[in-house]
Each structure stands twice: as C-alpha cells, then as structure tokens.
Write a protein that holds these residues in place. Structure first.
Motif, PDB file in Angstrom:
ATOM      1  N   TYR A  28       0.844  -1.203   0.000  1.00 29.40           N
ATOM      2  CA  TYR A  28       0.000   0.000   0.000  1.00 29.40           C
ATOM      3  C   TYR A  28       0.878   1.252   0.000  1.00 29.40           C
ATOM      4  O   TYR A  28       0.594   2.217  -0.707  1.00 29.40           O
ATOM      5  CB  TYR A  28      -0.899   0.030   1.235  1.00 29.40           C
ATOM      6  CG  TYR A  28      -2.242  -0.668   1.097  1.00 29.40           C
ATOM      7  CD1 TYR A  28      -3.420   0.035   1.293  1.00 29.40           C
ATOM      8  CD2 TYR A  28      -2.339  -2.019   0.804  1.00 29.40           C
ATOM      9  CE1 TYR A  28      -4.659  -0.589   1.206  1.00 29.40           C
ATOM     10  CE2 TYR A  28      -3.567  -2.656   0.705  1.00 29.40           C
ATOM     11  CZ  TYR A  28      -4.725  -1.933   0.912  1.00 29.40           C
ATOM     12  OH  TYR A  28      -5.944  -2.554   0.821  1.00 29.40           O
ATOM     13  N   GLN A  29       1.920   1.261   0.829  1.00 30.66           N
ATOM     14  CA  GLN A  29       2.802   2.420   0.944  1.00 30.66           C
ATOM     15  C   GLN A  29       3.458   2.734  -0.397  1.00 30.66           C
ATOM     16  O   GLN A  29       3.558   3.888  -0.797  1.00 30.66           O
ATOM     17  CB  GLN A  29       3.878   2.158   2.004  1.00 30.66           C
ATOM     18  CG  GLN A  29       4.743   3.354   2.308  1.00 30.66           C
ATOM     19  CD  GLN A  29       3.980   4.462   3.001  1.00 30.66           C
ATOM     20  OE1 GLN A  29       3.266   4.233   3.947  1.00 30.66           O
ATOM     21  NE2 GLN A  29       4.123   5.680   2.508  1.00 30.66           N
ATOM     22  N   THR A  30       3.871   1.688  -1.110  1.00 26.08           N
ATOM     23  CA  THR A  30       4.550   1.857  -2.390  1.00 26.08           C
ATOM     24  C   THR A  30       3.596   2.319  -3.488  1.00 26.08           C
ATOM     25  O   THR A  30       3.975   3.095  -4.354  1.00 26.08           O
ATOM     26  CB  THR A  30       5.208   0.529  -2.804  1.00 26.08           C
ATOM     27  OG1 THR A  30       6.112   0.122  -1.776  1.00 26.08           O
ATOM     28  CG2 THR A  30       5.961   0.673  -4.113  1.00 26.08           C
ATOM     29  N   HIS A  31       2.345   1.860  -3.439  1.00 26.98           N
ATOM     30  CA  HIS A  31       1.421   2.087  -4.548  1.00 26.98           C
ATOM     31  C   HIS A  31       0.339   3.131  -4.281  1.00 26.98           C
ATOM     32  O   HIS A  31      -0.609   3.237  -5.053  1.00 26.98           O
ATOM     33  CB  HIS A  31       0.773   0.757  -4.948  1.00 26.98           C
ATOM     34  CG  HIS A  31       1.766  -0.196  -5.528  1.00 26.98           C
ATOM     35  ND1 HIS A  31       2.510  -1.072  -4.765  1.00 26.98           N
ATOM     36  CD2 HIS A  31       2.181  -0.391  -6.799  1.00 26.98           C
ATOM     37  CE1 HIS A  31       3.311  -1.760  -5.538  1.00 26.98           C
ATOM     38  NE2 HIS A  31       3.140  -1.378  -6.778  1.00 26.98           N
ATOM     39  N   LYS A  33      -0.366   7.366  -2.991  1.00 30.68           N
ATOM     40  CA  LYS A  33       0.275   8.667  -2.831  1.00 30.68           C
ATOM     41  C   LYS A  33      -0.370   9.428  -1.680  1.00 30.68           C
ATOM     42  O   LYS A  33      -0.480  10.641  -1.702  1.00 30.68           O
ATOM     43  CB  LYS A  33       0.168   9.460  -4.134  1.00 30.68           C
ATOM     44  CG  LYS A  33       0.891   8.778  -5.265  1.00 30.68           C
ATOM     45  CD  LYS A  33       0.739   9.494  -6.567  1.00 30.68           C
ATOM     46  CE  LYS A  33       1.439   8.665  -7.631  1.00 30.68           C
ATOM     47  NZ  LYS A  33       1.473   9.241  -8.910  1.00 30.68           N
ATOM     48  N   LEU A  34      -0.795   8.689  -0.665  1.00 26.87           N
ATOM     49  CA  LEU A  34      -1.509   9.301   0.450  1.00 26.87           C
ATOM     50  C   LEU A  34      -0.585   9.687   1.601  1.00 26.87           C
ATOM     51  O   LEU A  34      -1.042  10.203   2.603  1.00 26.87           O
ATOM     52  CB  LEU A  34      -2.572   8.323   0.986  1.00 26.87           C
ATOM     53  CG  LEU A  34      -3.643   7.897  -0.016  1.00 26.87           C
ATOM     54  CD1 LEU A  34      -4.526   6.823   0.596  1.00 26.87           C
ATOM     55  CD2 LEU A  34      -4.473   9.096  -0.440  1.00 26.87           C
ATOM     56  N   LYS A  39      -0.940   0.230   9.655  1.00 25.49           N
ATOM     57  CA  LYS A  39      -1.611  -1.067   9.661  1.00 25.49           C
ATOM     58  C   LYS A  39      -3.114  -0.887   9.844  1.00 25.49           C
ATOM     59  O   LYS A  39      -3.903  -1.584   9.210  1.00 25.49           O
ATOM     60  CB  LYS A  39      -1.049  -1.965  10.759  1.00 25.49           C
ATOM     61  CG  LYS A  39       0.343  -2.456  10.468  1.00 25.49           C
ATOM     62  CD  LYS A  39       0.869  -3.338  11.580  1.00 25.49           C
ATOM     63  CE  LYS A  39       2.302  -3.758  11.263  1.00 25.49           C
ATOM     64  NZ  LYS A  39       2.864  -4.616  12.309  1.00 25.49           N
ATOM     65  N   SER A  40      -3.498   0.042  10.681  1.00 24.49           N
ATOM     66  CA  SER A  40      -4.937   0.263  10.902  1.00 24.49           C
ATOM     67  C   SER A  40      -5.631   0.724   9.625  1.00 24.49           C
ATOM     68  O   SER A  40      -6.777   0.339   9.368  1.00 24.49           O
ATOM     69  CB  SER A  40      -5.165   1.268  12.030  1.00 24.49           C
ATOM     70  OG  SER A  40      -4.591   2.521  11.699  1.00 24.49           O
ATOM     71  N   ASP A  41      -4.948   1.526   8.810  1.00 24.43           N
ATOM     72  CA  ASP A  41      -5.518   1.974   7.537  1.00 24.43           C
ATOM     73  C   ASP A  41      -5.743   0.791   6.603  1.00 24.43           C
ATOM     74  O   ASP A  41      -6.781   0.670   5.958  1.00 24.43           O
ATOM     75  CB  ASP A  41      -4.594   2.980   6.837  1.00 24.43           C
ATOM     76  CG  ASP A  41      -4.355   4.234   7.652  1.00 24.43           C
ATOM     77  OD1 ASP A  41      -5.287   4.678   8.349  1.00 24.43           O
ATOM     78  OD2 ASP A  41      -3.223   4.757   7.588  1.00 24.43           O
TER      79      ASP A  41
END
Length: 64
Positions: A28-31, A33-34, A39-41
C-alpha cells in the motif's frame, strides 16, 4: 476520522499473518500517494472491501 469514533482492537495473530500484514502495508505504501500508511488503515480498507462483497453476495442470495 474523529478520534472519538475509533476503538482499539487487541488481537493475537500468527507470526505468518503478521508478516503478511507487514507486506501488504509495504505494498500500500509503495502504490499509494496518500503519505504514511498504517496497519490500521490497511485493515480498515480490507474490512470495508470485504464487507461490501459480503453485502453484495447477501443481496444476490435473497433474489434466489
């Protein structure tokens, strides 16, 4: 989301499951742009998507 509308969940999972969650968070972090992804997200996103699928399946089952 306002802090008052959040609760804390304490769960025990296997080391393998925790490692998979870490890998998903990295993905998620890599893909996205937020900014920083937690982990909760990720868990919230997975639960929301699973819930939507479940509701669709329930609606389809009612039709038959």
């Amino acid at each position: 989301m306002p802090e008052s509308s959040r609760i804390q969940l304490n769960v025990r999972v296997s080391k393998e499951t925790a490692n998979k969650l870490d890998e998903i968070v990295d993905y998620y972090q890599t893909h996205t742009k937020l900014g920083r992804i937690y982990k909760s997200d990720v868990l919230t996103d997975i639960i929301e998507k699973s819930y939507e699928i479940m509701e669709k399946q329930k609606a389809l089952n009612k039709r038959f």
